[in-house]
Design an enzyme around this catalytic site. Structure first.
Site, short mmCIF file in Angstrom:
data_model
loop_
_atom_site.label_atom_id
_atom_site.label_comp_id
_atom_site.label_asym_id
_atom_site.label_seq_id
_atom_site.Cartn_x
_atom_site.Cartn_y
_atom_site.Cartn_z
N HIS A 16 0.92 -0.91 -0.30
CA HIS A 16 0.14 -0.30 0.14
C HIS A 16 0.80 1.34 0.15
CE1 HIS A 16 1.09 0.82 4.45
NE2 HIS A 16 0.09 -0.66 4.68
N ALA A 17 0.25 2.51 -0.25
CA ALA A 17 0.94 3.94 0.31
C ALA A 17 2.35 3.63 0.80
CB ALA A 17 -0.35 4.77 0.15
N GLY A 18 1.84 2.86 2.21
CA GLY A 18 3.20 3.17 2.86
C GLY A 18 4.09 2.32 2.43
N HIS A 19 3.66 1.56 2.92
CA HIS A 19 5.52 0.61 2.02
C HIS A 19 5.82 1.99 0.58
CE1 HIS A 19 2.98 -3.24 3.09
NE2 HIS A 19 3.81 -3.34 3.87
N LYS A 58 5.50 2.48 11.70
CA LYS A 58 3.69 2.05 11.91
C LYS A 58 4.10 1.74 12.91
CE LYS A 58 0.19 -0.10 11.23
NZ LYS A 58 0.28 -1.80 11.12
N ASP A 59 5.31 0.36 12.81
CA ASP A 59 5.65 -0.63 13.62
C ASP A 59 6.46 -0.53 14.91
OD1 ASP A 59 3.57 -3.02 12.28
OD2 ASP A 59 5.35 -2.60 10.68
N ARG A 113 -3.09 -5.21 7.51
CA ARG A 113 -4.51 -5.96 8.10
C ARG A 113 -5.39 -4.90 8.18
NH1 ARG A 113 0.56 -8.14 10.76
NH2 ARG A 113 -0.64 -10.64 10.59
O1 PAF Z 1 7.09 -4.74 9.37
C1 PAF Z 1 6.83 -6.24 8.12
O2 PAF Z 1 5.62 -6.30 6.99
C2 PAF Z 1 7.89 -7.93 8.40
O3 PAF Z 1 7.64 -7.50 10.07
C3 PAF Z 1 9.07 -7.63 7.68
C4 PAF Z 1 9.87 -6.71 8.63
C5 PAF Z 1 8.75 -7.74 6.53
C6 PAF Z 1 9.53 -8.75 8.74
O4 PAF Z 1 8.57 -9.88 8.22
#
Ligand code: PAF
Length: 286
Positions: free
Chosen positions: A34-37, A151-152, A189
């Site tokens: 998505h746009a975040g990636h 975000k993570d 998700r």
């Molecule tokens: O953030 C994610 O998408 C996953 O935890 C990662 C860093 C690709 C590891 O599988």
């Protein structure tokens, strides 16, 4: 954009680029982009001559009752989006390539303490799965730098610690969270949300903003603020897992006098487990 499935041709290509003096930026993902990636890819693009993206839905970071089988997989759309975003190489390993002796038998990378709190407490083994796969991917790609979403936040904190503890020569770049117009942090998700729950979901970010404002206004009764944050989530129809105010650098519980804090929250909403966070900079006088 090159597409590579095995480690040997990946290393061969990367060696060509390194010999040409090109820096390599890496964006590990689980796909369903998505746009975040794509913001991560743009950040990588601006920092290095070559951008490598991996897509691997890592089974090691899913608990036995979690959504591994249902996790959205959209490789064709992802490849098209990455090509458009200017990625140079997409690494798409099979599970056998990452875990040749089976995932149960793999040597593990454990980041203790940081990996056991917050999401780690609710999802035992999750961060061991994350740090193990990221360490392996770093060894395969050997990037100069790697981009991860803020975000993570806990994941990024753990991976920074892993890089420092294991002396991995990778610059870690945290990239700002991309949000929908109503504030909901983008996440693969989010697709699990029903229409009704999608209306409720922005309450997560709103609760973080409310508590951040209270901190800016001078409140330091952290336990009461955390309870208030959880109540806001419950009132909006979310099922809070945690709502916690921590030190921004190492996630220890907040104390009066700390200037850099992060508020982290996780909540279940229908089939989706949502997480979000907000960093807060306090001047020493507030
Ligand atoms: O953030 C994610 O998408 C996953 O935890 C990662 C860093 C690709 C590891 O599988």
């Amino acid at each position: 954009m090159l597409m590579v499935h095995e480690i040997a041709p990946l290393r061969e290509q990367l060696q060509h680029w390194r010999q040409a003096g090109e820096r390599i930026a890496f964006v590990p993902t689980m796909g369903n982009l998505h746009a975040g990636h794509l913001r991560l890819v743009a950040e990588a693009r601006g920092r290095a001559e070559r951008v490598v993206v991996s897509i691997f839905v890592n089974p090691l970071q899913f608990g036995p009752t979690e959504d591994l089988a249902a996790y959205p997989r959209t490789p064709a759309e992802d490849a098209a989006a990455l090509e458009q975003a200017g990625a140079d190489l997409l690494f798409l390993p099979e599970e056998q390539t990452i875990y040749p002796h089976g995932r149960e038998a793999v040597s593990q990378v454990v980041v203790p303490q940081l990996g056991e709190m917050l999401c780690g407490a609710s999802r035992p083994g999750h961060f061991v799965g994350v740090s193990t796969v990221v360490c392996k991917l770093f060894n395969m790609v050997q990037p100069d730098l790697a981009c991860f979403g803020q975000k993570d936040y806990q994941q990024l904190t753990i991976l920074r610690r892993m890089v420092r503890d294991l002396d991995l020569p990778v610059e870690m770049v945290g990239v700002e969270t991309v949000r929908e117009a109503d504030g909901l942090a983008m996440s693969s998700r989010n697709g699990y949300l029903s229409c009704e729950d999608r209306q409720r979901a922005p309450a997560l970010y709103q609760s973080l903003q409310r508590v951040a404002q209270a901190l800016q206004d001078g409140r330091r009764d952290f336990a009461a603020l955390e309870a208030q944050g959880s109540e806001l989530l419950s009132a909006a129809g979310l099922n809070p897992d945690y709502f916690s105010i921590r030190a921004a650098d190492d996630l220890r519980p907040a104390e009066a006098g700390m200037a850099q804090l992060v508020i982290l929250a996780a909540a279940q909403l229908g089939r989706a487990r949502l997480i979000d966070n907000l960093t807060v900079s306090l001047s020493p006088t507030t």
